[in-house]
Design a protein around this motif. Structure first.
Motif, PDB file in Angstrom:
ATOM      1  N   LYS A 183      -0.997  11.387   0.490  1.00  0.00           N
ATOM      2  CA  LYS A 183      -0.626  11.848   1.619  1.00  0.00           C
ATOM      3  C   LYS A 183      -1.482  13.439   1.905  1.00  0.00           C
ATOM      4  N   GLU A 184      -1.717  14.085   0.810  1.00  0.00           N
ATOM      5  CA  GLU A 184      -2.172  15.545   0.893  1.00  0.00           C
ATOM      6  C   GLU A 184      -3.639  15.439   1.237  1.00  0.00           C
ATOM      7  N   GLY A 185      -4.472  14.326   0.833  1.00  0.00           N
ATOM      8  CA  GLY A 185      -5.618  14.303   1.009  1.00  0.00           C
ATOM      9  C   GLY A 185      -6.135  13.410   2.197  1.00  0.00           C
ATOM     10  N   LEU A 186      -7.629  12.844   2.108  1.00  0.00           N
ATOM     11  CA  LEU A 186      -7.940  12.256   3.321  1.00  0.00           C
ATOM     12  C   LEU A 186      -7.467  10.848   3.067  1.00  0.00           C
ATOM     13  N   ILE A 187      -6.270  10.500   4.017  1.00  0.00           N
ATOM     14  CA  ILE A 187      -5.622   9.224   3.808  1.00  0.00           C
ATOM     15  C   ILE A 187      -6.698   8.016   3.859  1.00  0.00           C
ATOM     16  N   HIS A 188      -7.715   8.095   5.136  1.00  0.00           N
ATOM     17  CA  HIS A 188      -8.433   7.080   5.171  1.00  0.00           C
ATOM     18  C   HIS A 188      -9.245   6.765   4.021  1.00  0.00           C
ATOM     19  N   LEU A 239      -7.441   5.210   1.143  1.00  0.00           N
ATOM     20  CA  LEU A 239      -7.070   3.861   1.407  1.00  0.00           C
ATOM     21  C   LEU A 239      -8.057   2.998   1.303  1.00  0.00           C
ATOM     22  N   TYR A 240      -9.156   3.268   2.146  1.00  0.00           N
ATOM     23  CA  TYR A 240     -10.377   2.387   2.417  1.00  0.00           C
ATOM     24  C   TYR A 240     -11.628   2.189   1.668  1.00  0.00           C
ATOM     25  N   ILE A 260      -0.316   5.270  -0.056  1.00  0.00           N
ATOM     26  CA  ILE A 260      -0.223   6.296   1.004  1.00  0.00           C
ATOM     27  C   ILE A 260       0.497   7.578   0.410  1.00  0.00           C
ATOM     28  N   LEU A 261       1.726   7.123  -0.155  1.00  0.00           N
ATOM     29  CA  LEU A 261       2.289   8.259  -0.548  1.00  0.00           C
ATOM     30  C   LEU A 261       1.702   9.302  -1.346  1.00  0.00           C
ATOM     31  N   ILE A 276       0.843  -1.315  -0.114  1.00  0.00           N
ATOM     32  CA  ILE A 276       0.028   0.180   0.075  1.00  0.00           C
ATOM     33  C   ILE A 276       0.583   1.244  -0.020  1.00  0.00           C
ATOM     34  N   LYS A 277       2.069   1.239  -0.030  1.00  0.00           N
ATOM     35  CA  LYS A 277       2.942   2.318   0.227  1.00  0.00           C
ATOM     36  C   LYS A 277       2.732   3.436  -0.745  1.00  0.00           C
TER      37      LYS A 277
END
Lengths: 209, 209
Positions: free
Chosen positions: B199-204, B207-208, B195-196, B191-192
């Motif tokens: 980073k600027e947005g809503l990570i959660h 990602l999900y 994530i990178l 998932i690296k």
């Protein structure tokens, strides 16, 4: 399951919620917390060997020379460090040890304990991280911005870690970390020798005793 | 979580209980079973695309030439194989795919899908494995001993796998495999980039979703 314990490194930017997650993990599980050594004077109510291992500067510096810290750093004139021999003794006796630590510290530990499980705690969003840093309240607008920028930059170190867990809710993050630990105990790298040694006998009893 | 699904390879010696575990995993989770292709004629009640992809020998051999099998083997004059394009299409659409397969097959798949999760199912003991092979009943004493010895030897291939799960009880093995999957979805390797990038947005949310 291997007889040796696993070092669980819980790390991430300040404001991501490492402390709350570690507290919840320790309440639910038979994990042991790594206790730091420090040259800072004990505060009222703090107990040696419970809150910290308190020591004077000479003793601390001797231990640095003996390479007895997995990592150490000076903060506001006091030394803080993770005692290698204490952690190693717990791992050798089969205990799983939690180390809650900032990113710079985790990178140093990684060099010394390669088979640790390095977990990066991510805030749900950068906006949420900002709000959490603001809520702590003890910051000027400028130092707040510095802290936020530093947290933002630190996320680049995620590549050094094994796992990333988004701290959306504490219980969800704790579940994920418990699953990671269960999975790690099944990793062939950790248990291969034991399985091949015990092939002739009762595999289950020898793996999970 | 990455958008791509994960290939879950459930493998191990015959008699370890792979089939029962896969059935239980599929009942409890949104996993998809990889369906084999075969040149064997359908038996009564068997449906193309459900039990197997049935095809004639020419078609099968063409697909071998096109490198469209993750692995294939001839058993009692019939060809069996795992269709690469079918598996890849499910993974690309975000589905987690279970492949139940013997050890020789798993080793071939490993060469082609490196980021699969390779899980070795171990019997609770070698004695238990023997009893399970005996209970299947269709063996002469000599072929039984051959099968048992082969299972015993095959355990040496465990080093090629990522995880080992002892099939002491089905529910315990299923829990462990579900934990392994949850842990794998948190692996930084998987998932690296996401994530990178986010980073600027809503990570959660990114990602999900």
């Amino acid at each position: 399951m291997s007889n040796k314990g696993i070092l669980i490194v819980i790390s991430g930017p300040s404001g991501a919620g490492k402390g709350t997650i570690c507290k919840a993990l320790l309440e639910k599980n038979q994990y042991y917390l790594s206790i730091s050594a420090t040259t800072r004077k004990p505060r009222a109510g703090e107990v040696d060997g419970v809150n910290y291992y308190f020591m004077d500067r000479d003793e601390f510096e001797n231990k640095i020379k003996e390479d007895d810290f997995l990592e150490c750093a000076e903060v506001y004139g006091n030394l803080y460090g993770t005692p290698r021999s204490k952690v190693q003794a717990m791992l050798d006796s089969g205990k799983d040890v939690i180390l809650e630590i900032d990113i710079q510290g985790a990178l140093k530990v990684k060099d010394k304990i390669e088979d640790g499980v390095f977990i990066f705690i991510l805030p749900p969003s950068m906006e949420e991280l900002k709000q959490r840093i603001i809520k702590r309240g003890s910051e000027t607008p400028q130092s707040l911005m510095t802290r936020f920028k530093s947290a933002y930059q630190e996320i680049n170190y995620i590549s050094t870690y094994n796992y990333a867990v988004v701290n959306n809710t504490v219980s969800d993050a704790v579940n994920k970390i418990e699953s990671i630990l269960m999975a790690e105990r099944c990793r062939v790298d950790r248990i291969k020798e034991k399985i091949l040694d015990s092939k002739e006998g009762l595999i289950h009893e020898q793996l999970y005793d």
